[in-house]
Design a protein around this motif. Structure first.
Motif, PDB file in Angstrom:
ATOM      1  N   ALA A  31       0.836  -1.204   0.000  1.00 50.09           N
ATOM      2  CA  ALA A  31       0.000   0.000   0.000  1.00 50.09           C
ATOM      3  C   ALA A  31       0.868   1.250   0.000  1.00 50.09           C
ATOM      4  CB  ALA A  31      -0.932  -0.018   1.211  1.00 50.09           C
ATOM      5  N   TRP A  32       1.951   1.216   0.795  1.00 50.85           N
ATOM      6  CA  TRP A  32       2.862   2.362   0.831  1.00 50.85           C
ATOM      7  C   TRP A  32       3.532   2.567  -0.524  1.00 50.85           C
ATOM      8  CZ3 TRP A  32       8.173   2.689   0.095  1.00 50.85           C
ATOM      9  CH2 TRP A  32       8.750   3.930   0.411  1.00 50.85           C
ATOM     10  N   GLU A  33       3.958   1.490  -1.161  1.00 52.52           N
ATOM     11  CA  GLU A  33       4.600   1.594  -2.476  1.00 52.52           C
ATOM     12  C   GLU A  33       3.633   2.160  -3.516  1.00 52.52           C
ATOM     13  OE1 GLU A  33       5.963  -2.358  -3.152  1.00 52.52           O
ATOM     14  OE2 GLU A  33       7.807  -2.109  -1.958  1.00 52.52           O
ATOM     15  N   ALA A  34       2.373   1.737  -3.452  1.00 53.80           N
ATOM     16  CA  ALA A  34       1.375   2.290  -4.374  1.00 53.80           C
ATOM     17  C   ALA A  34       1.163   3.769  -4.090  1.00 53.80           C
ATOM     18  CB  ALA A  34       0.057   1.520  -4.231  1.00 53.80           C
ATOM     19  N   GLY A  35       1.151   4.129  -2.803  1.00 60.78           N
ATOM     20  CA  GLY A  35       1.009   5.534  -2.433  1.00 60.78           C
ATOM     21  C   GLY A  35       2.178   6.376  -2.895  1.00 60.78           C
ATOM     22  N   ARG A  36       3.386   5.824  -2.803  1.00 63.34           N
ATOM     23  CA  ARG A  36       4.568   6.565  -3.249  1.00 63.34           C
ATOM     24  C   ARG A  36       4.509   6.822  -4.751  1.00 63.34           C
ATOM     25  NH1 ARG A  36      10.537   4.083  -2.490  1.00 63.34           N
ATOM     26  NH2 ARG A  36       9.541   2.452  -3.759  1.00 63.34           N
ATOM     27  N   ALA A  37       4.079   5.820  -5.521  1.00 67.86           N
ATOM     28  CA  ALA A  37       3.949   6.004  -6.967  1.00 67.86           C
ATOM     29  C   ALA A  37       2.907   7.071  -7.289  1.00 67.86           C
ATOM     30  CB  ALA A  37       3.582   4.677  -7.633  1.00 67.86           C
TER      31      ALA A  37
END
Length: 274
Positions: free
Chosen positions: A255-261
């Motif tokens: 979820a964090w990686e998707a948010g960073r993108a």
């Protein structure tokens, strides 16, 4: 009134069943539900097929890959508009929603709003009574934007920020949601649920979906503002939210990686200074 409901599903069909059943219990209105499954496991897909067999108002889109949130909703919006062109009111959002018995009637009572506003953001209330709208009334402050940059700079920094935010919530949370009794134009509505009306479909075919997941609230608001339009928050339209149910099957790291993108795309349009 004919109302459509489009939601995404990912390995949590139990939520979808409850959302569909609660909406279909609204009497005096016609419904069409499109569930977009983002490549769930066989057990959850079979449960969806059982749901569609039980309710003739429910149709499925079974993706062979996970296309994300707004992109998944767009698949459902396209299918619903093609199969039911006379539906001009469309609820789009999470599958972890529970609709009250007067939900459809509350939309009908607010028909004049839909003649002016493309998107109505309802009063979204969690199981423990927290109001999630109005999400952002006017803007996000520069300090908070700076914290967002720190949050997405490093995963372990993000964990630390979450812990601090939890401890200091009483005085660091934004106060926008405390205005949940006031109907008004807002900058961003909470992304779990929107009601799209005929004004939206006069201007757009679908939702702007540049990210896989996250920052959907901003992307929708920008899509509208580029046409001189805005979101309207209406507290008399209410829905219950089983908060984080739709995200429970996604790990915190993913979820964090998707948010960073999504944050990288967001920063192309919104800068802290200048």
């Amino acid at each position: 009134m004919k109302i459509g409901y489009v939601c995404t599903n990912y390995n949590n069909t139990g939520y979808t069943r409850e959302a569909a059943r609660s909406l279909l219990k609204n009497e005096g209105h016609q419904f069409r539900v499109v569930v977009v499954d983002n490549h769930s496991d066989e057990e959850n897909v079979e449960a969806l097929k059982n749901l569609a067999r039980e309710f003739q108002q429910v149709e499925l889109i079974l993706n062979k890959e996970n296309v994300g949130y707004f992109r998944g909703l767009n698949l459902g919006i396209r299918q619903l508009r093609a199969s039911q062109p006379d539906i001009h009111m469309m609820v789009v959002g999470n599958n972890d929603l529970v609709f009250p018995a007067d939900f459809a009637e509350s939309i009908r009572r607010n028909s004049p709003l839909f003649e002016k506003y493309p998107v109505i953001s309802p009063d979204i209330v969690t199981l423990d009574g927290v109001h999630q709208n109005p999400h952002v009334i006017s803007k996000i402050g520069k300090f908070r934007e700076f914290i967002y940059n720190l949050y997405y700079a490093n995963y372990y920094v993000a964990i630390a920020i979450r812990r601090v935010a939890k401890l200091t919530r009483s005085f660091t949370d934004r106060s926008d949601e405390t205005h949940h009794e006031v109907a008004q134009e807002i900058y961003q509505g909470y992304g779990a649920c929107y009601v799209l009306g005929p004004v939206f479909f006069r201007h757009f075919e679908e939702l702007w979906a540049p990210s896989f997941l996250m920052h959907e609230e901003y992307f929708l608001s920008k899509q509208l503002s580029d046409k001189g339009l805005s979101v309207y928050y209406e507290p008399s339209i209410r829905v219950q939210h089983r908060c984080h149910g739709a995200m429970a099957t996604i790990t915190g790291r993913k979820a964090w990686e998707a948010g960073r993108a999504a944050q990288k795309i967001y920063r192309q349009h919104v800068r802290i200074f200048g």
